[in-house]
Scaffold this motif. Structure first.
Motif, PDB file in Angstrom:
ATOM      1  N   ALA A   1      44.176  53.907  37.665  1.00 43.38           N
ATOM      2  CA  ALA A   1      44.503  53.647  36.161  1.00 43.38           C
ATOM      3  C   ALA A   1      45.384  52.491  36.093  1.00 43.38           C
ATOM      4  O   ALA A   1      45.149  51.440  35.225  1.00 43.38           O
ATOM      5  CB  ALA A   1      45.161  54.870  35.678  1.00 43.38           C
ATOM      6  N   SER A   2      46.382  52.186  37.014  1.00 43.88           N
ATOM      7  CA  SER A   2      47.321  51.380  37.115  1.00 43.88           C
ATOM      8  C   SER A   2      46.665  49.774  37.518  1.00 43.88           C
ATOM      9  O   SER A   2      46.769  48.901  36.862  1.00 43.88           O
ATOM     10  CB  SER A   2      48.982  51.667  37.591  1.00 43.88           C
ATOM     11  N   LEU A   3      45.825  50.141  38.562  1.00 48.49           N
ATOM     12  CA  LEU A   3      45.260  48.804  39.264  1.00 48.49           C
ATOM     13  C   LEU A   3      44.292  48.348  38.477  1.00 48.49           C
ATOM     14  O   LEU A   3      44.050  47.137  38.185  1.00 48.49           O
ATOM     15  CB  LEU A   3      44.913  49.204  40.629  1.00 48.49           C
ATOM     16  N   GLN A   4      43.514  49.285  37.527  1.00 50.56           N
ATOM     17  CA  GLN A   4      42.503  48.726  36.797  1.00 50.56           C
ATOM     18  C   GLN A   4      43.003  47.997  35.640  1.00 50.56           C
ATOM     19  O   GLN A   4      42.432  47.013  35.179  1.00 50.56           O
ATOM     20  CB  GLN A   4      41.855  49.989  36.204  1.00 50.56           C
ATOM     21  N   ALA A   5      44.191  48.671  35.149  1.00 51.55           N
ATOM     22  CA  ALA A   5      44.908  48.004  34.054  1.00 51.55           C
ATOM     23  C   ALA A   5      45.248  46.656  34.297  1.00 51.55           C
ATOM     24  O   ALA A   5      45.304  45.736  33.599  1.00 51.55           O
ATOM     25  CB  ALA A   5      45.952  48.906  33.614  1.00 51.55           C
ATOM     26  N   LEU A   6      45.794  46.567  35.718  1.00 49.88           N
ATOM     27  CA  LEU A   6      46.401  45.264  36.162  1.00 49.88           C
ATOM     28  C   LEU A   6      45.125  44.136  35.950  1.00 49.88           C
ATOM     29  O   LEU A   6      45.195  43.074  35.432  1.00 49.88           O
ATOM     30  CB  LEU A   6      46.903  45.448  37.568  1.00 49.88           C
ATOM     31  N   VAL A   7      43.979  44.594  36.620  1.00 47.33           N
ATOM     32  CA  VAL A   7      42.906  43.478  36.729  1.00 47.33           C
ATOM     33  C   VAL A   7      42.447  43.376  35.246  1.00 47.33           C
ATOM     34  O   VAL A   7      42.345  42.077  34.823  1.00 47.33           O
ATOM     35  CB  VAL A   7      41.632  44.290  37.278  1.00 47.33           C
ATOM     36  N   VAL A   8      42.492  44.309  34.192  1.00 47.14           N
ATOM     37  CA  VAL A   8      42.061  44.081  32.774  1.00 47.14           C
ATOM     38  C   VAL A   8      42.977  43.280  32.124  1.00 47.14           C
ATOM     39  O   VAL A   8      42.662  42.239  31.410  1.00 47.14           O
ATOM     40  CB  VAL A   8      41.588  45.307  32.324  1.00 47.14           C
ATOM     41  N   ALA A   9      44.193  43.449  32.407  1.00 47.17           N
ATOM     42  CA  ALA A   9      45.321  42.266  31.687  1.00 47.17           C
ATOM     43  C   ALA A   9      45.131  40.994  32.280  1.00 47.17           C
ATOM     44  O   ALA A   9      45.487  40.337  31.501  1.00 47.17           O
ATOM     45  CB  ALA A   9      46.652  43.129  32.160  1.00 47.17           C
ATOM     46  N   GLY A  10      45.014  40.903  33.603  1.00 47.76           N
ATOM     47  CA  GLY A  10      44.730  39.489  34.136  1.00 47.76           C
ATOM     48  C   GLY A  10      43.463  38.766  33.512  1.00 47.76           C
ATOM     49  O   GLY A  10      43.646  37.456  33.183  1.00 47.76           O
ATOM     50  N   ALA A  11      42.333  39.611  33.211  1.00 45.31           N
ATOM     51  CA  ALA A  11      41.279  39.055  32.597  1.00 45.31           C
ATOM     52  C   ALA A  11      41.674  38.517  31.008  1.00 45.31           C
ATOM     53  O   ALA A  11      41.109  37.509  30.840  1.00 45.31           O
ATOM     54  CB  ALA A  11      40.140  40.102  32.598  1.00 45.31           C
ATOM     55  N   CYS A  12      42.390  39.682  30.219  1.00 45.48           N
ATOM     56  CA  CYS A  12      42.905  39.358  29.013  1.00 45.48           C
ATOM     57  C   CYS A  12      43.464  37.820  29.141  1.00 45.48           C
ATOM     58  O   CYS A  12      43.512  36.997  28.062  1.00 45.48           O
ATOM     59  CB  CYS A  12      43.607  40.244  28.242  1.00 45.48           C
ATOM     60  N   ALA A  13      44.408  37.655  30.063  1.00 41.46           N
ATOM     61  CA  ALA A  13      45.350  36.378  30.027  1.00 41.46           C
ATOM     62  C   ALA A  13      44.397  35.343  30.194  1.00 41.46           C
ATOM     63  O   ALA A  13      44.663  34.259  29.720  1.00 41.46           O
ATOM     64  CB  ALA A  13      46.250  36.583  31.312  1.00 41.46           C
ATOM     65  N   LEU A  14      43.288  35.207  31.064  1.00 40.10           N
ATOM     66  CA  LEU A  14      42.406  34.278  31.481  1.00 40.10           C
ATOM     67  C   LEU A  14      41.565  33.692  30.113  1.00 40.10           C
ATOM     68  O   LEU A  14      41.185  32.639  29.824  1.00 40.10           O
ATOM     69  CB  LEU A  14      41.710  34.546  32.404  1.00 40.10           C
ATOM     70  N   LEU A  15      41.315  34.841  29.430  1.00 39.59           N
ATOM     71  CA  LEU A  15      40.453  34.655  28.331  1.00 39.59           C
ATOM     72  C   LEU A  15      41.239  34.437  27.044  1.00 39.59           C
ATOM     73  O   LEU A  15      40.674  33.927  25.934  1.00 39.59           O
ATOM     74  CB  LEU A  15      39.652  36.353  27.984  1.00 39.59           C
ATOM     75  N   ALA A  16      42.538  34.575  26.784  1.00 41.38           N
ATOM     76  CA  ALA A  16      43.302  34.435  25.603  1.00 41.38           C
ATOM     77  C   ALA A  16      43.289  32.842  25.087  1.00 41.38           C
ATOM     78  O   ALA A  16      43.490  31.869  26.231  1.00 41.38           O
ATOM     79  CB  ALA A  16      44.702  34.754  26.094  1.00 41.38           C
ATOM     80  N   HIS A  17      43.298  32.669  24.017  1.00 42.63           N
ATOM     81  CA  HIS A  17      43.332  31.384  23.349  1.00 42.63           C
ATOM     82  C   HIS A  17      44.576  31.016  22.694  1.00 42.63           C
ATOM     83  O   HIS A  17      44.766  29.917  22.367  1.00 42.63           O
ATOM     84  CB  HIS A  17      41.950  31.291  22.547  1.00 42.63           C
ATOM     85  N   ASP A  18      45.524  31.898  22.873  1.00 41.98           N
ATOM     86  CA  ASP A  18      46.731  31.531  22.317  1.00 41.98           C
ATOM     87  C   ASP A  18      48.032  32.023  23.215  1.00 41.98           C
ATOM     88  O   ASP A  18      47.530  32.903  23.786  1.00 41.98           O
ATOM     89  CB  ASP A  18      47.027  32.230  20.899  1.00 41.98           C
ATOM     90  N   ALA A  19      49.231  31.550  23.059  1.00 41.68           N
ATOM     91  CA  ALA A  19      50.092  31.815  24.019  1.00 41.68           C
ATOM     92  C   ALA A  19      50.657  33.240  23.802  1.00 41.68           C
ATOM     93  O   ALA A  19      51.058  33.907  24.947  1.00 41.68           O
ATOM     94  CB  ALA A  19      51.489  31.012  23.900  1.00 41.68           C
ATOM     95  N   ALA A  20      50.770  33.848  22.680  1.00 46.62           N
ATOM     96  CA  ALA A  20      51.081  35.235  22.600  1.00 46.62           C
ATOM     97  C   ALA A  20      50.184  36.128  23.034  1.00 46.62           C
ATOM     98  O   ALA A  20      50.618  37.105  23.859  1.00 46.62           O
ATOM     99  CB  ALA A  20      51.303  35.494  20.869  1.00 46.62           C
ATOM    100  N   SER A  21      49.044  36.283  22.949  1.00 49.74           N
ATOM    101  CA  SER A  21      47.998  36.829  23.562  1.00 49.74           C
ATOM    102  C   SER A  21      48.239  36.721  25.283  1.00 49.74           C
ATOM    103  O   SER A  21      48.102  37.692  25.962  1.00 49.74           O
ATOM    104  CB  SER A  21      46.670  36.702  23.257  1.00 49.74           C
ATOM    105  N   ARG A  22      48.363  35.786  25.560  1.00 50.82           N
ATOM    106  CA  ARG A  22      48.202  35.313  27.175  1.00 50.82           C
ATOM    107  C   ARG A  22      49.646  36.075  27.590  1.00 50.82           C
ATOM    108  O   ARG A  22      49.826  36.408  28.690  1.00 50.82           O
ATOM    109  CB  ARG A  22      48.332  33.674  27.375  1.00 50.82           C
ATOM    110  N   TRP A  23      50.803  35.689  26.924  1.00 51.18           N
ATOM    111  CA  TRP A  23      52.116  36.320  27.199  1.00 51.18           C
ATOM    112  C   TRP A  23      51.984  37.805  27.371  1.00 51.18           C
ATOM    113  O   TRP A  23      52.756  38.434  28.453  1.00 51.18           O
ATOM    114  CB  TRP A  23      52.826  35.974  26.224  1.00 51.18           C
ATOM    115  N   LEU A  24      51.402  38.390  26.449  1.00 52.89           N
ATOM    116  CA  LEU A  24      51.509  40.043  26.374  1.00 52.89           C
ATOM    117  C   LEU A  24      50.585  40.281  27.524  1.00 52.89           C
ATOM    118  O   LEU A  24      51.054  41.517  28.133  1.00 52.89           O
ATOM    119  CB  LEU A  24      50.859  40.569  24.951  1.00 52.89           C
ATOM    120  N   SER A  25      49.530  39.953  27.705  1.00 55.84           N
ATOM    121  CA  SER A  25      48.518  40.193  28.852  1.00 55.84           C
ATOM    122  C   SER A  25      49.419  39.815  30.267  1.00 55.84           C
ATOM    123  O   SER A  25      49.301  41.086  31.041  1.00 55.84           O
ATOM    124  CB  SER A  25      47.294  39.639  28.933  1.00 55.84           C
TER     125      SER A  25
END
Length: 331
Positions: A143-167
């Motif tokens: 669960a934690s490794l899967q969340a890490l990968v998905v969070a990394g993907a969200c950071a790459l896909l983010a279009h604004d600094a807030a979303s990228r920071w949170l991911s």
């Protein structure tokens, strides 16, 4: 590094607390582990994310209200999970609290997008991911490794600094927890951690999708959902199959594909990393398809999920034949 350190320190403290209070998950027919293991380590991730939300609110006052709402929802989900780790609660009491937290996330989504449809989708997404991450938290590190990968993907896909920071903050929090959970778990996330991961991921996905400028588009959400496809496919199809067979679908079981695979392999880590590889592949597909025409995104995403569903079905049928139980999975 700060957030990873907070997460690690919180996890270590949670392990000591769990050992003192005898908060242990014991092996059993509905468990995938073979030794008694402390639970509740996900509180370290929760603490790290609360710090991250506070830092973001201070750095960007425009995000302050969204972070207050999100932090309140996170505390509700983590709090009910913490109580459940100490004394099992009814599924319905947990769902009520999850629904309140999901309403708060829906408010965040509406503020970000201005669209009722996006707010409704955020509510559903929070309810789904909180419970899916709980269902799928059954073997070491998955669960934690899967969340890490998905969070990394969200950071790459983010279009604004807030979303990228949170991911990125979520990725750091997961990194702080993983040394205590891989390759052999010295503590489990517990309900406090698994539900929190699902809620934070729902928040990250909502912010990423709302920041694309195409928030009302199904193709935008398809892109955002691709990195989490491993969990979405396994959890959804397993749930549907249990309902169809008339089983008590809300009770613990070992019928997920990842659980049956781990049992057959005699080890958790190959399955955990295989699911992570699936998430990485889904993230690559999301990145490559993000700027394609909407029809192309929907075709690619649908084909990806269809392929995952076929793999799930073939594996479950194969394991059922091998176990001599063609019509029923392990409960």
């Amino acid at each position: 590094m700060l957030l990873a350190g907070i997460s690690l320190a919180g996890t270590v403290a949670a392990r000591r607390y769990a050992l003192r209070r005898d908060l242990l998950d014991h092996p059993g027919e509905r468990r995938s582990h073979v030794v008694a293991t402390p639970r509740g380590g996900g509180i370290g991730i929760v603490l790290a994310m609360l710090v991250a939300m506070g830092l973001l609110a201070c750095r960007d006052p425009a995000q302050a209200m969204a972070m207050v709402l999100s932090a309140t929802g996170l505390l509700l989900v983590a709090g009910i999970g913490w109580l459940d780790d100490h004394r099992p609660l009814t599924p319905w009491s947990r769902l009520v609290v999850h629904a309140v937290a999901a309403v708060l996330l829906a408010a965040v989504a509406y503020r970000a997008s201005g669209q009722v449809a996006v707010a409704l989708l955020a509510f559903v997404l929070a309810m789904v991911l909180v419970n899916i991450w709980n269902f799928m938290d059954g073997i070491d590190g998955i669960a934690s490794l899967q969340a890490l990968v998905v969070a990394g993907a969200c950071a790459l896909l983010a279009h604004d600094a807030a979303s990228r920071w949170l991911s990125l903050a979520m990725g750091a929090a997961c990194l702080g927890f993983l040394p205590m959970n891989l390759p052999r778990a010295r503590i489990f996330l517990g309900d406090v951690g698994s539900g929190a991961l699902g809620y934070i991921l729902a928040l990250a996905m909502v912010l990423v999708a709302s920041g694309t400028g195409r928030e009302s588009s199904l193709s935008t959400w398809m892109v955002v959902f691709l990195p989490a496809s491993a969990f979405l496919v396994d959890a959804t199809l397993t749930l549907v199959s249990r309902i169809v067979r008339g089983e008590r679908w809300w009770t613990p079981h070992v019928g997920h594909a990842y659980q049956r695979w781990a049992r057959a392999a005699g080890s958790h880590w190959p399955v955990t990393f295989a699911y992570a590889a699936w998430a990485v592949a889904g993230s690559v597909l999301a990145w490559l398809s993000r700027d394609l025409p909407e029809a192309s995104i929907m075709y690619a995403g649908s084909a990806w999920y269809l392929g995952g569903g076929i793999l799930w079905l073939r594996f479950q049928l194969y394991r059922s034949r091998k176990s001599g139980l063609p019509g029923k999975q392990s409960e």
